[in-house]
Motif scaffolding. Structure first.
Motif, PDB file in Angstrom:
ATOM      1  N   TYR A  27      -4.860 -74.355  70.522  1.00 14.96           N
ATOM      2  CA  TYR A  27      -4.367 -73.972  71.846  1.00 14.96           C
ATOM      3  C   TYR A  27      -2.962 -74.508  72.084  1.00 14.96           C
ATOM      4  CZ  TYR A  27      -4.482 -73.744  77.020  1.00 14.96           C
ATOM      5  OH  TYR A  27      -4.220 -73.501  78.343  1.00 14.96           O
ATOM      6  N   PHE A  28      -2.040 -73.585  72.393  1.00 12.19           N
ATOM      7  CA  PHE A  28      -0.696 -73.977  72.827  1.00 12.19           C
ATOM      8  C   PHE A  28      -0.523 -73.448  74.247  1.00 12.19           C
ATOM      9  CE2 PHE A  28      -0.479 -73.094  68.269  1.00 12.19           C
ATOM     10  CZ  PHE A  28       0.076 -74.273  67.779  1.00 12.19           C
ATOM     11  N   GLU A  29      -0.185 -74.317  75.186  1.00 10.29           N
ATOM     12  CA  GLU A  29       0.015 -73.817  76.558  1.00 10.29           C
ATOM     13  C   GLU A  29       1.200 -72.878  76.617  1.00 10.29           C
ATOM     14  OE1 GLU A  29      -0.030 -76.536  79.775  1.00 10.29           O
ATOM     15  OE2 GLU A  29      -2.161 -76.962  79.491  1.00 10.29           O
ATOM     16  N   LYS A  30       2.195 -73.125  75.767  1.00 15.55           N
ATOM     17  CA  LYS A  30       3.319 -72.185  75.654  1.00 15.55           C
ATOM     18  C   LYS A  30       3.961 -72.326  74.286  1.00 15.55           C
ATOM     19  CE  LYS A  30       6.606 -75.268  77.812  1.00 15.55           C
ATOM     20  NZ  LYS A  30       7.550 -75.577  78.800  1.00 15.55           N
ATOM     21  N   LEU A  31       4.724 -71.292  73.921  1.00 17.46           N
ATOM     22  CA  LEU A  31       5.470 -71.379  72.669  1.00 17.46           C
ATOM     23  C   LEU A  31       6.915 -71.718  73.014  1.00 17.46           C
ATOM     24  CD1 LEU A  31       4.142 -68.361  70.558  1.00 17.46           C
ATOM     25  CD2 LEU A  31       3.471 -70.775  70.435  1.00 17.46           C
ATOM     26  N   ASP A  32       7.411 -72.798  72.442  1.00 17.23           N
ATOM     27  CA  ASP A  32       8.819 -73.159  72.625  1.00 17.23           C
ATOM     28  C   ASP A  32       9.331 -73.730  71.302  1.00 17.23           C
ATOM     29  OD1 ASP A  32       7.742 -75.704  72.483  1.00 17.23           O
ATOM     30  OD2 ASP A  32       7.822 -76.058  74.639  1.00 17.23           O
ATOM     31  N   SER A  33      10.514 -74.288  71.318  1.00 15.00           N
ATOM     32  CA  SER A  33      11.098 -74.744  70.040  1.00 15.00           C
ATOM     33  C   SER A  33      10.233 -75.833  69.384  1.00 15.00           C
ATOM     34  CB  SER A  33      12.529 -75.233  70.263  1.00 15.00           C
ATOM     35  OG  SER A  33      12.516 -76.208  71.271  1.00 15.00           O
ATOM     36  N   GLN A  34       9.475 -76.566  70.203  1.00 14.37           N
ATOM     37  CA  GLN A  34       8.617 -77.616  69.615  1.00 14.37           C
ATOM     38  C   GLN A  34       7.326 -77.053  69.047  1.00 14.37           C
ATOM     39  OE1 GLN A  34       7.965 -80.769  72.507  1.00 14.37           O
ATOM     40  NE2 GLN A  34       9.243 -82.045  71.168  1.00 14.37           N
ATOM     41  N   THR A  35       6.696 -76.140  69.822  1.00 15.60           N
ATOM     42  CA  THR A  35       5.370 -75.667  69.405  1.00 15.60           C
ATOM     43  C   THR A  35       5.437 -74.506  68.395  1.00 15.60           C
ATOM     44  OG1 THR A  35       5.289 -74.263  71.376  1.00 15.60           O
ATOM     45  CG2 THR A  35       4.182 -76.399  71.519  1.00 15.60           C
ATOM     46  N   TYR A  36       6.541 -73.761  68.403  1.00 18.55           N
ATOM     47  CA  TYR A  36       6.587 -72.559  67.545  1.00 18.55           C
ATOM     48  C   TYR A  36       6.404 -72.867  66.044  1.00 18.55           C
ATOM     49  CZ  TYR A  36       7.689 -67.810  66.105  1.00 18.55           C
ATOM     50  OH  TYR A  36       7.624 -66.563  65.550  1.00 18.55           O
ATOM     51  N   PRO A  37       7.064 -73.904  65.500  1.00 20.44           N
ATOM     52  CA  PRO A  37       6.838 -74.200  64.068  1.00 20.44           C
ATOM     53  C   PRO A  37       5.364 -74.535  63.768  1.00 20.44           C
ATOM     54  CG  PRO A  37       8.757 -75.390  64.898  1.00 20.44           C
ATOM     55  CD  PRO A  37       8.087 -74.786  66.088  1.00 20.44           C
ATOM     56  N   VAL A  38       4.692 -75.225  64.693  1.00 19.53           N
ATOM     57  CA  VAL A  38       3.266 -75.555  64.485  1.00 19.53           C
ATOM     58  C   VAL A  38       2.446 -74.264  64.565  1.00 19.53           C
ATOM     59  CG1 VAL A  38       1.422 -77.157  65.149  1.00 19.53           C
ATOM     60  CG2 VAL A  38       3.783 -77.661  65.823  1.00 19.53           C
ATOM     61  N   PHE A  39       2.808 -73.409  65.525  1.00 21.07           N
ATOM     62  CA  PHE A  39       2.139 -72.108  65.661  1.00 21.07           C
ATOM     63  C   PHE A  39       2.229 -71.335  64.335  1.00 21.07           C
ATOM     64  CE2 PHE A  39       2.974 -67.557  66.354  1.00 21.07           C
ATOM     65  CZ  PHE A  39       1.794 -67.148  66.956  1.00 21.07           C
ATOM     66  N   LEU A  40       3.428 -71.301  63.736  1.00 18.64           N
ATOM     67  CA  LEU A  40       3.613 -70.549  62.474  1.00 18.64           C
ATOM     68  C   LEU A  40       2.740 -71.133  61.355  1.00 18.64           C
ATOM     69  CD1 LEU A  40       7.430 -69.726  62.293  1.00 18.64           C
ATOM     70  CD2 LEU A  40       5.544 -68.189  62.873  1.00 18.64           C
ATOM     71  N   GLU A  41       2.599 -72.421  61.358  1.00 16.98           N
ATOM     72  CA  GLU A  41       1.761 -73.090  60.362  1.00 16.98           C
ATOM     73  C   GLU A  41       0.293 -72.652  60.548  1.00 16.98           C
ATOM     74  OE1 GLU A  41       3.457 -74.606  58.058  1.00 16.98           O
ATOM     75  OE2 GLU A  41       1.548 -74.993  57.024  1.00 16.98           O
ATOM     76  N   GLU A  42      -0.150 -72.681  61.808  1.00 18.48           N
ATOM     77  CA  GLU A  42      -1.537 -72.293  62.135  1.00 18.48           C
ATOM     78  C   GLU A  42      -1.784 -70.812  61.849  1.00 18.48           C
ATOM     79  OE1 GLU A  42      -4.050 -74.208  63.154  1.00 18.48           O
ATOM     80  OE2 GLU A  42      -2.834 -76.040  63.188  1.00 18.48           O
ATOM     81  N   LEU A  43      -0.726 -70.024  61.993  1.00 19.54           N
ATOM     82  CA  LEU A  43      -0.845 -68.574  61.823  1.00 19.54           C
ATOM     83  C   LEU A  43      -1.314 -68.193  60.411  1.00 19.54           C
ATOM     84  CD1 LEU A  43      -0.303 -66.030  63.566  1.00 19.54           C
ATOM     85  CD2 LEU A  43       2.021 -65.997  62.636  1.00 19.54           C
ATOM     86  N   LYS A  44      -1.033 -69.061  59.446  1.00 26.14           N
ATOM     87  CA  LYS A  44      -1.425 -68.759  58.063  1.00 26.14           C
ATOM     88  C   LYS A  44      -2.944 -68.605  57.932  1.00 26.14           C
ATOM     89  CE  LYS A  44       2.505 -71.207  56.077  1.00 26.14           C
ATOM     90  NZ  LYS A  44       2.951 -72.553  55.755  1.00 26.14           N
ATOM     91  N   GLU A  45      -3.678 -69.341  58.777  1.00 29.15           N
ATOM     92  CA  GLU A  45      -5.149 -69.321  58.709  1.00 29.15           C
ATOM     93  C   GLU A  45      -5.784 -68.425  59.773  1.00 29.15           C
ATOM     94  OE1 GLU A  45      -6.985 -71.121  56.479  1.00 29.15           O
ATOM     95  OE2 GLU A  45      -5.061 -71.665  55.565  1.00 29.15           O
ATOM     96  N   ALA A  46      -5.009 -68.142  60.829  1.00 28.52           N
ATOM     97  CA  ALA A  46      -5.614 -67.512  62.020  1.00 28.52           C
ATOM     98  C   ALA A  46      -6.092 -66.081  61.766  1.00 28.52           C
ATOM     99  CB  ALA A  46      -4.606 -67.514  63.157  1.00 28.52           C
ATOM    100  N   GLN A  47      -7.277 -65.779  62.326  1.00 25.02           N
ATOM    101  CA  GLN A  47      -7.793 -64.398  62.251  1.00 25.02           C
ATOM    102  C   GLN A  47      -7.466 -63.628  63.528  1.00 25.02           C
ATOM    103  OE1 GLN A  47     -11.722 -63.781  60.725  1.00 25.02           O
ATOM    104  NE2 GLN A  47     -11.661 -65.639  59.524  1.00 25.02           N
ATOM    105  N   GLY A  48      -7.198 -64.387  64.598  1.00 29.06           N
ATOM    106  CA  GLY A  48      -6.873 -63.717  65.859  1.00 29.06           C
ATOM    107  C   GLY A  48      -5.864 -64.524  66.639  1.00 29.06           C
ATOM    108  N   ILE A  49      -5.041 -63.838  67.461  1.00 31.48           N
ATOM    109  CA  ILE A  49      -4.127 -64.553  68.356  1.00 31.48           C
ATOM    110  C   ILE A  49      -4.204 -63.916  69.733  1.00 31.48           C
ATOM    111  CG2 ILE A  49      -2.566 -65.384  66.554  1.00 31.48           C
ATOM    112  CD1 ILE A  49      -0.592 -63.184  67.269  1.00 31.48           C
ATOM    113  N   LEU A  50      -4.039 -64.755  70.760  1.00 29.97           N
ATOM    114  CA  LEU A  50      -4.124 -64.270  72.148  1.00 29.97           C
ATOM    115  C   LEU A  50      -2.980 -64.871  72.949  1.00 29.97           C
ATOM    116  CD1 LEU A  50      -7.270 -64.114  74.407  1.00 29.97           C
ATOM    117  CD2 LEU A  50      -5.182 -65.204  75.237  1.00 29.97           C
TER     118      LEU A  50
END
Ligand SMILES: NC(=O)c1ccc[n+]([C@@H]2O[C@H](COP(=O)([O-])OP(=O)(O)OC[C@H]3O[C@@H](n4cnc5c(N)ncnc54)[C@H](O)[C@@H]3O)[C@@H](O)[C@H]2O)c1
Ligand SMILES: O=C(O)[C@H](O)CO
Length: 321
Positions: A27-50
């Motif tokens: 869970y990311f409350e928002k995507l910004d310069s801090q959270t986006y790189p972590v989001f991209l890392e998680e995206l490698k495994e993710a089956q769904g995004i909302l």
């Protein structure tokens, strides 16, 4: 093991709990310069995004090898590259209908506040300028019994027509890709060409999706066709309008005013000409932004996410034409 998903916007705990019953959520409350790189890392495994607004294109999909579903918490989905999604075999969903009334209320807020100059007069009162009777130069124009032209008579457009006809005795013209029987029968709306609508309407309201055909649908030629007393309302997307042409029309009094919920760049640049214009009412893309409706949109997106990852057809699957 529960399928991994990412929620990348702030949602109510009830929505998160519902998703977590069956899915493993990052869970990311928002995507910004801090959270986006972590989001991209998680995206490698993710089956769904909302979430909302994220540009989902070839580049992003290339970094999401396990992705099966993208759940947009908005009805508009111009942020999604549908052919890239189809190519990668990824489903996409949106949140239609539940926001119609809320968005139509916002549009009426823009119509009324631009016609009756609510923000200008609010400032006039609050800055202590109300010292005698109101001079004529501060008068507005009527909304009731005027002609409202709706470009894009879909779900939201029809909810706007309902308010205009039932509440304000307005005459309704509309332009759409196809005839809308509900609007014609219930709200006495008359189908016409875009040019006739522009020439005859006192209020021109743009409510189409953003597509290659609607990009800059309203530009110099279209503003020139409008009445000098017309008020232009945009609730669709900023890019459906040529902003330079709108600025010119407003500055030269080619039209009377505008009420805008959407802009080419959001958040709007702080030195944007609209911000210095008295005859423009601006809102920060709040069409559906009430507690109740945003909650329902998030829950609808969550239901789509869970259904899609349980092998069902999500209720609001976007069909690729
Ligand atoms: N400001 C906001 O917060 C907000 C909220 C909701 C929706 N929107 C925008 O409004 C759009 C419409 O939402 P909706 O649920 O009513 O969608 P909808 O699909 O029900 O209605 C859109 C209508 O536009 C018409 N249309 C499409 N292309 C056209 C064209 N080239 N010329 C004329 N008509 C055309 C379609 O025929 C359709 O009837 C969304 O896609 C979104 O971009 C903005
Ligand atoms: O399309 C929508 O639902 C609104 O514009 C919110 O993004």
């Amino acid at each position: 093991m529960k399928p991994k998903v990412i929620v990348y916007k702030k949602v109510d705990k009830k929505v998160l709990d519902f998703i977590q019953d069956t899915l493993d959520v990052t869970y990311f409350e928002k995507l910004d310069s801090q959270t986006y790189p972590v989001f991209l890392e998680e995206l490698k495994e993710a089956q769904g995004i909302l979430g909302s607004k994220l540009k989902v294109d070839q580049e992003l999909l290339g970094q999401a090898p396990n992705l099966k579903i993208v759940c947009n918490t908005s009805v508009g989905y111009d942020n999604l590259d549908l052919s890239a999604l189809a190519e990668h075999g990824v489903m996409a969903t949106n949140t239609p209908d539940i926001l119609n009334d809320t968005v139509a209320d916002t549009i009426f807020g823009l119509i009324l506040s631009s016609a009756r100059r609510v923000p200008e007069l609010d400032q006039w009162v609050k800055t202590g300028q109300w010292k005698s009777d109101l001079e004529e130069k501060w008068f507005g124009v009527d909304v009731h019994h005027k002609v409202l032209g709706i470009i894009g008579m879909g779900r939201v457009g029809t909810a706007i027509a309902k308010r205009a006809y039932c509440g304000f005795d307005m005459e309704i013209l509309y332009h759409n890709r196809s005839r809308n029987e509900e609007a014609e029968q219930k709200y006495n709306a008359t189908y016409c060409s875009l040019d006739d609508l522009l020439k005859q309407s006192d209020f021109v309201c743009l409510m189409t999706p953003l597509t290659p055909e609607t990009e800059k649908l309203i530009g110099k030629r279209e503003f020139e066709l409008m009445k000098e007393t017309a008020i232009f309302i945009n609730g669709s997307r900023g890019k459906t309008v040529d902003e330079q042409a709108l600025i010119h029309a407003l500055k030269t009094r080619g039209i009377l005013g505008a009420g805008l919920d959407v802009f080419v760049q959001e958040p709007i640049e702080k030195d944007h000409p609209f911000l210095a214009m008295d005859n423009v009412v601006t809102l920060p893309h709040i069409g559906s932004a009430t507690y109740e409706t945003r909650f329902k949109m998030d829950m609808m997106a969550a239901v789509n996410l869970v259904a899609g990852l349980q092998g069902e057809v999500p209720p609001n699957l976007i069909k690729v034409k």
